[in-house]
Design a protein around this motif. Structure first.
Motif, short mmCIF file in Angstrom:
data_model
loop_
_atom_site.label_atom_id
_atom_site.label_comp_id
_atom_site.label_asym_id
_atom_site.label_seq_id
_atom_site.Cartn_x
_atom_site.Cartn_y
_atom_site.Cartn_z
N LEU A 1 2.49 1.79 -3.44
CA LEU A 1 1.56 2.32 -4.43
C LEU A 1 1.26 3.80 -4.17
O LEU A 1 1.22 4.61 -5.10
N ILE B 1 -5.95 -3.30 -7.96
CA ILE B 1 -5.07 -2.17 -8.26
C ILE B 1 -5.68 -1.40 -9.43
O ILE B 1 -6.04 -1.98 -10.45
N SER C 1 -6.70 -8.29 -3.86
CA SER C 1 -6.22 -6.92 -4.07
C SER C 1 -6.77 -6.43 -5.40
O SER C 1 -6.84 -7.18 -6.37
N HIS D 1 -5.56 1.58 -5.12
CA HIS D 1 -5.75 0.18 -4.76
C HIS D 1 -6.83 0.03 -3.71
O HIS D 1 -7.16 0.97 -3.00
N SER E 1 0.83 -1.20 0.00
CA SER E 1 0.00 0.00 0.00
C SER E 1 0.86 1.26 0.00
O SER E 1 0.63 2.19 -0.78
#
Length: 160
Positions: free
Chosen positions: A8, A40, A38, A31, A5
């Motif tokens: 990103l 994205i 997950s 995300h 996280s």
């Protein structure tokens, strides 16, 4: 996953990843993480896709976790041409999921009209609530509930 996280979000702050906005005043999303999934979010450009792959590769090496290449997929807007979609699939080494697919029980693509998209969610919730009510009722309550449902299904009498 906190590390992924942060990676990103750092790419978003650096400008190497754009993410998407659901509304002009909404924050940019890169995300969404769920229990074991997950999601994205990015623009459909080769630079964005290579950035995502670089982040995922660094994360995989650092965490010793591997991406299950049989599970992930790409969901694209309908406006994208097939060549762009195929290019994205080649860069990410993932399959393209159809827009009619579901993710976590919800449609993967909603379209512009949320009013048109959400009635089936309301219907499913109402069915679940009815099921819960019925499961919690005693025998007399269940009988009363079934008679009410039968009454609702009968056409209304019109008085002259």
């Amino acid at each position: 996953m906190d590390t992924l996280s942060h990676m990103l979000l750092k790419a978003l702050r650096d400008g190497s990843l754009q993410g998407i906005k659901l509304a002009p005043t909404a924050p940019t999303l890169t995300h969404l993480f769920f229990v074991d999934d997950s999601l994205i979010l990015a623009k459909a450009s080769p630079q964005q896709l290579y950035q995502i792959m670089q982040i995922l590769n660094i994360f995989s090496q650092a965490s010793s976790q591997r991406i299950n290449l049989h599970k992930p997929g790409i969901i694209c807007r309908n406006a994208l041409d097939i060549v762009t979609k195929q290019s994205m699939a080649a860069i990410l080494q993932m399959q393209i999921w159809s827009n009619s697919s579901f993710y976590l029980g919800l449609p993967s693509v909603w379209g512009r009209s949320k009013v048109a998209a959400l009635p089936w969610v309301k219907e499913r919730v109402q069915k679940n609530i009815e099921g819960w009510k019925e499961a919690l009722l005693n025998q007399a309550g269940k009988k009363k509930l079934s008679s009410k449902q039968a009454f609702k299904q009968c056409p209304r009498m019109q008085w002259q």
